[in-house]
Motif scaffolding. Structure first.
Motif, PDB file in Angstrom:
ATOM      1  N   GLY A   1       3.596   7.419   3.035  1.00 16.12           N
ATOM      2  CA  GLY A   1       3.737   6.134   3.680  1.00 16.12           C
ATOM      3  C   GLY A   1       3.522   5.179   2.620  1.00 16.12           C
ATOM      4  O   GLY A   1       2.941   5.123   1.769  1.00 16.12           O
ATOM      5  N   PHE A   2       4.236   3.966   3.149  1.00 16.52           N
ATOM      6  CA  PHE A   2       4.065   2.998   2.281  1.00 16.52           C
ATOM      7  C   PHE A   2       4.317   1.671   3.034  1.00 16.52           C
ATOM      8  O   PHE A   2       4.817   1.544   4.110  1.00 16.52           O
TER       9      PHE A   2
ATOM     10  N   SER B   1       0.790  -1.176  -0.017  1.00 14.92           N
ATOM     11  CA  SER B   1       0.054   0.203   0.024  1.00 14.92           C
ATOM     12  C   SER B   1       0.827   1.172  -0.002  1.00 14.92           C
ATOM     13  O   SER B   1       1.970   1.120   0.193  1.00 14.92           O
ATOM     14  N   ALA B   2       0.234   2.269  -0.519  1.00 10.32           N
ATOM     15  CA  ALA B   2       0.951   3.455  -0.547  1.00 10.32           C
ATOM     16  C   ALA B   2      -0.202   4.620  -0.278  1.00 10.32           C
ATOM     17  O   ALA B   2      -1.313   4.454  -0.476  1.00 10.32           O
ATOM     18  N   ASN B   3       0.296   5.741   0.441  1.00 14.23           N
ATOM     19  CA  ASN B   3      -0.779   6.835   0.880  1.00 14.23           C
ATOM     20  C   ASN B   3      -0.052   8.088   1.192  1.00 14.23           C
ATOM     21  O   ASN B   3       1.153   8.091   1.339  1.00 14.23           O
ATOM     22  N   VAL B   4      -0.687   9.156   0.980  1.00 19.00           N
ATOM     23  CA  VAL B   4      -0.328  10.557   1.101  1.00 19.00           C
ATOM     24  C   VAL B   4      -1.433  11.199   2.139  1.00 19.00           C
ATOM     25  O   VAL B   4      -2.487  11.063   1.616  1.00 19.00           O
TER      26      VAL B   4
ATOM     27  N   GLU C   1       6.465   1.972   6.437  1.00 23.01           N
ATOM     28  CA  GLU C   1       7.290   3.251   6.851  1.00 23.01           C
ATOM     29  C   GLU C   1       6.667   4.547   6.483  1.00 23.01           C
ATOM     30  O   GLU C   1       5.918   4.416   5.627  1.00 23.01           O
ATOM     31  N   SER C   2       6.869   5.676   7.244  1.00 26.26           N
ATOM     32  CA  SER C   2       6.127   6.920   6.897  1.00 26.26           C
ATOM     33  C   SER C   2       7.268   7.968   6.948  1.00 26.26           C
ATOM     34  O   SER C   2       8.070   7.989   7.966  1.00 26.26           O
TER      35      SER C   2
END
Length: 352
Positions: free
Chosen positions: A262-263, A231-234, A283-284
């Motif tokens: 983050g991913f 996953s990945a997010n902003v 990780e972020s």
């Protein structure tokens, strides 16, 4: 001038803790070490949110449920008109040793080592509702309990955290040949007690103090008996304005948090029809927070904290208690100085 730094012996203790933790159990959740007096609680909650579960993330709990519950549905989200209630219990521990040094005319006038211990218990209640077979909306309400110990004081606080609303969308039906894709979006509201509203050294906070929005994408694929996911997010945050927090003769009036990216990656393994284990890494990376304040001379000053990186390694265990219900347990350890020392979490469905 006050200097806050991490002594070498503390880093050695953390390395020992990480080695021991990775040999046993591990899970995610996070906290950034403070870079400024004003932003201490804010940065902590920012990192915890960044590493915490986002709406639509392929976290351990979600993958455990999908791996243990084989279905023939076109989508893995809730069917249209269906609802689900979930309870999450998360505990995190943060221990720090800070050097407090004061200089006057280039001479050291004060020196002390301050030990701080922070315990946070978060009870989160989530409600999901399927608008369509491929679209689910969500409401999350956290109740936070904090206990902080230091050389000079013990403090405790219980209260409502930051409420969030969100949605998850699967644009394509499930296909065994391709990974499942889920898009997500959520908005967090500053309903908890703001760290910018407490008097320095006389209170704790249960919220971040500002509103933010998170957008993410999640990929997962089941290769029986293993499910792999990533996953990945902003996250974008709105500035906190019209503040009036006083500290060391200065008055903070505006805070602008940096963006957070983050991913995460991991896998779930079905040991049997009822037991599944997961191993994952998350990780972020958070940009610096801009602080605007009036100093003791009445001059407007702008300062910016350094960027922060938090990382967690986690191990989860899922137990299927019914054909449609799974209880999940996770334990994790921080991999950087900006992360909690360790965390423990439990996730379970609420059926009425």
């Amino acid at each position: 001038m006050k200097i806050h730094t991490t002594p070498p012996f503390l880093k050695s203790e953390r390395a020992t803790l990480l080695s021991a933790g990775l040999l046993s159990l591990v899970t995610l959740l996070s906290t950034l070490a403070p870079a400024q007096t004003y932003a201490q609680e804010a940065n902590t909650d920012t990192a915890r949110e960044a590493l915490g579960k986002k709406e639509g993330d392929a976290d351990s709990a979600t993958l455990l449920k999908e791996t243990l519950s084989a279905t023939n549905k076109q989508y893995s989200l809730l069917r249209a008109g269906k609802h689900a209630l979930t309870y999450d219990l998360t505990y995190s521990y943060i221990g720090q040793q800070l050097i407090d040094a004061t200089f006057a005319d280039s001479k050291l006038t004060n020196f002390a080592i301050q030990n701080t211990r922070g315990h946070t218990v978060t009870n989160t209640f989530s409600a999901d509702y399927g608008l369509k077979d491929n679209l689910t909306v969500n409401l999350t309400v956290p109740v936070v309990s904090k206990y902080s110990q230091s050389n000079t004081s013990d403090e405790a606080l219980h209260g409502l955290g930051d409420i969030s609303v969100g949605a998850r969308l699967q644009p394509f039906p499930l296909n065994r040949a391709w990974p499942s894709i889920t898009l997500s979006g959520s908005a967090r509201l500053p309903t908890g007690r703001s760290p910018f509203q407490v008097i320095e050294g006389q209170g704790l906070s249960t919220g971040s103090g500002y509103a933010s929005g998170t957008f993410g994408v999640n990929l997962s694929k089941v290769i029986d008996p293993v499910a792999i996911f990533g996953s990945a997010n902003v996250t974008f945050a709105l500035p906190a304005k019209n503040l009036d927090q006083k500290s060391n003769g200065n008055t903070l009036y505006e805070v602008t948090p940096g963006q957070t990216f983050g991913f995460g990656v991991g896998f779930a393994y079905a040991m049997s029809y009822n037991i599944t284990t997961t191993l994952s890494f998350q990780e972020s990376i958070s940009g610096g927070t801009r602080l605007n304040y009036i100093d003791a001379t009445g001059k407007a000053v702008e300062n910016k904290t350094a960027s922060q990186t938090s990382a967690m390694m986690n191990l989860g265990l899922g137990v299927r208690v019914s054909p449609l219900s799974t209880m999940n347990f996770t334990v994790g350890v921080g991999l950087t100085s900006d992360s909690p020392d360790f965390t423990f979490g439990m996730n379970m469905p609420l059926n009425f």
